[in-house]
Structure formats: structure tokens, C-alpha cells
Design a protein around this motif. Structure first.
Motif, mmCIF file in Angstrom:
data_model
loop_
_atom_site.group_PDB
_atom_site.id
_atom_site.type_symbol
_atom_site.label_atom_id
_atom_site.label_comp_id
_atom_site.label_asym_id
_atom_site.label_seq_id
_atom_site.Cartn_x
_atom_site.Cartn_y
_atom_site.Cartn_z
ATOM 1 N N HIS A 145 148.930 -32.299 29.733
ATOM 2 C CA HIS A 145 149.507 -31.658 30.930
ATOM 3 C C HIS A 145 148.390 -31.345 31.932
ATOM 4 C CE1 HIS A 145 147.748 -27.864 29.572
ATOM 5 N NE2 HIS A 145 148.221 -28.128 28.366
ATOM 6 N N GLU A 146 148.718 -31.460 33.224
ATOM 7 C CA GLU A 146 147.849 -30.984 34.313
ATOM 8 C C GLU A 146 148.762 -30.423 35.390
ATOM 9 O OE1 GLU A 146 145.202 -33.955 35.937
ATOM 10 O OE2 GLU A 146 144.204 -34.312 34.010
ATOM 11 N N ILE A 147 148.759 -29.106 35.564
ATOM 12 C CA ILE A 147 149.572 -28.546 36.657
ATOM 13 C C ILE A 147 148.786 -28.594 37.963
ATOM 14 C CG2 ILE A 147 148.891 -26.129 36.185
ATOM 15 C CD1 ILE A 147 151.939 -25.583 37.151
ATOM 16 N N GLU A 148 149.489 -28.913 39.040
ATOM 17 C CA GLU A 148 148.810 -29.084 40.332
ATOM 18 C C GLU A 148 149.704 -28.650 41.501
ATOM 19 O OE1 GLU A 148 146.825 -32.862 40.671
ATOM 20 O OE2 GLU A 148 146.359 -32.880 38.518
ATOM 21 N N LEU A 149 149.050 -28.142 42.524
ATOM 22 C CA LEU A 149 149.734 -27.936 43.806
ATOM 23 C C LEU A 149 149.929 -29.313 44.445
ATOM 24 C CD1 LEU A 149 150.683 -26.015 46.175
ATOM 25 C CD2 LEU A 149 148.345 -26.264 47.062
ATOM 26 N N LEU A 203 153.278 -31.876 37.875
ATOM 27 C CA LEU A 203 152.541 -32.081 36.625
ATOM 28 C C LEU A 203 152.016 -33.508 36.652
ATOM 29 C CD1 LEU A 203 155.073 -30.487 34.072
ATOM 30 C CD2 LEU A 203 152.882 -29.524 34.815
ATOM 31 N N ASP A 204 150.677 -33.628 36.631
ATOM 32 C CA ASP A 204 150.022 -34.935 36.571
ATOM 33 C C ASP A 204 149.856 -35.259 35.084
ATOM 34 O OD1 ASP A 204 148.227 -37.044 36.496
ATOM 35 O OD2 ASP A 204 146.556 -35.915 37.383
ATOM 36 N N MET A 205 150.904 -35.835 34.487
ATOM 37 C CA MET A 205 150.861 -36.112 33.047
ATOM 38 C C MET A 205 149.909 -37.291 32.799
ATOM 39 S SD MET A 205 152.699 -33.643 31.969
ATOM 40 C CE MET A 205 152.795 -34.013 30.213
HETATM 41 MN MN MN Z 1 145.204 -34.407 37.924
#
Ligand code: MN
Length: 232
Positions: free
Chosen positions: A79-83, A110-112
Motif C-alpha cells: 500500500h502507498e497512500i497519496e494525495l 492508493l498507489d498499489m
Molecule cells: Mn507512490
């Protein structure tokens, strides 16, 4: 107009808070490394990293609230949460001071990532396509117009997995600000309405497995949720 050889696929659209209208997605750009603590956890040196970009296909969007299958080809799905920034006006070679004019709104994304395939690609000097641009890899929540919330410069960004906190930072920890990101990208692309930009993730990235429930939040922007189903 000529007929097409098969039914054309409608562009992905995202819900807009407080509106029945939806935002049609054209392209998805992502910033690679934009929070110092995350650069360090990935083995990099924040002082020496320049911003760089990769892309995800709009065909690979999964909407917030959905359940996605555990993807193929990986044993380390992260998981990577991002604005996420949503462009609303053409922006070409804009200065950072003018970059906010082109932004229509914001959302949570989410940049999975298939982290093991990313490590392999880095080692071989190969593109990140298999690591970043796969089915359901671009998770997006509803968008909210800047006319309603302004342009967020600070506020908590956090992600929980099964209720346990994994990522937590503040938007003001970004190395490159939103105007700097838009200005930089606009040197290389004619940014257009419908273009989305993931702005990078804070530290705390880690693996998810079938049965996990992800819930994210960006203060002043919104929330996002995703459930991980069994492997296909
Ligand atoms: Mn990312």
C-alpha cells in the motif's frame, strides 16, 4: 462517424463530493519519491533525489470501497497512500507561482505496488510497468473541488490496515510541493483536464494480504477504503 471494431470503452470517471457530476479521467501520473522518510526506507538519500514520474493506465483504476483480488506475479503487494491532484485546465510550462490555477481539485489515492517486481526492475534497470501499472493498481476515492476546500498544504495523511496504523505523516512533509510538481510535469506534458497526479507516499509502506481492509484519510480532503480479496 465510423463504427468501431468493438464497442469502445467509456473513460473511467470519479465521484465528486456534493455533486451528481463525475470527473472523467484522462491520464494518471505519479511522483516517485516525495517524502524524505519514505526515500530513506527505500534505501535512497533524500538530499540527492530529484522528482521523477511514472504513469498508470486509467484502465487500471479501482474505486474506493471495492474489493480487489490479490494480484498475480507478486509475493510483496504494498500500500502507498497519496494525495491526488486533479487537473482542470490546460497547463503547459507553468511556473510554480501559477500552477495552482490549473488544479480543479483533490482526492485520496492508493498507489498499489508489487514491491518485489519493483526491486527486480530497479536492479535490472527496467521500467516499473509491472510493479506499478497493473489491474486495480490505481485506487481512487471521490474528488473534492478546490473551490470547496482550497489547496491543502498541510494536514494528516494516514493509512490503517485492519484498524492498525501503518502510515502517518503530514502533507507539509512533501519534498516537492504540489505547485512544484505541477510546474515540473508541465515542462514535459501539456497537462489537460482529466489528468491526475499522485503526489508520493509517506513512510510506512508495507505488505497487504487477502482479507486485509485498508482505510486511509487525508485531513481536509477525504477518505479511501479498499479490501483485498483472494488471489485470482
Ligand atoms: Mn507512490
Amino acid at each position: 462517424m465510423s463504427e468501431t471494431v468493438f464497442a469502445s470503452i467509456a473513460p473511467a470517471t470519479l465521484a465528486v463530493r456534493g455533486s451528481s457530476q463525475r470527473y472523467p479521467v484522462r491520464r494518471i501520473f505519479c511522483v516517485g519519491k516525495n517524502y524524505a522518510a519514505h526515500v530513506r526506507e527505500m534505501g535512497g538519500d533524500p538530499a540527492r533525489e530529484q522528482p521523477f514520474f511514472f504513469a498508470k493506465s486509467p484502465a487500471h483504476i479501482a474505486l474506493s470501497g471495492s474489493t480487489v483480488p490479490y494480484p498475480p506475479g507478486t509475493h510483496n503487494y504494498h500500500h502507498e497512500i497519496e494525495l491526488v491532484v486533479a487537473i482542470g485546465k490546460t497547463a503547459w510550462r507553468v511556473a510554480p507561482e501559477r500552477a495552482l490555477d490549473g488544479i480543479w481539485g483533490y482526492g485520496c489515492g492508493l498507489d498499489m505496488t508489487r514491491r518485489d517486481l519493483q526491486a527486480k526492475a530497479k536492479e535490472a534497470g527496467h521500467p516499473w510497468t509491472f510493479a506499478k501499472d497493473f489491474e486495480n493498481a490505481a485506487v481512487l476515492g471521490e474528488l473534492v473541488p478546490a473551490s470547496a476546500i482550497g489547496h491543502p498544504e498541510r494536514g494528516a495523511i494516514e493509512l490503517k490496515v485492519n484498524g492498525e496504523q501503518r502510515q502517518h505523516a503530514d502533507l507539509n512533509n512533501m519534498i516537492w510541493s504540489v505547485p512544484e510538481i505541477v510546474a515540473n510535469l508541465s515542462q514535459h506534458y501539456h497537462l489537460q483536464p482529466g489528468d491526475l497526479i499522485y503526489t508520493g507516499t509517506p513512510s510506512g509502506v508495507g505488505p497487504v494480504v487477502p482479507g486485509n481492509r485498508l482505510s486511509g484519510r487525508i485531513e481536509g480532503v477525504g477518505e479511501i477504503a479498499l479490501s483485498i480479496g483472494p488471489a485470482v
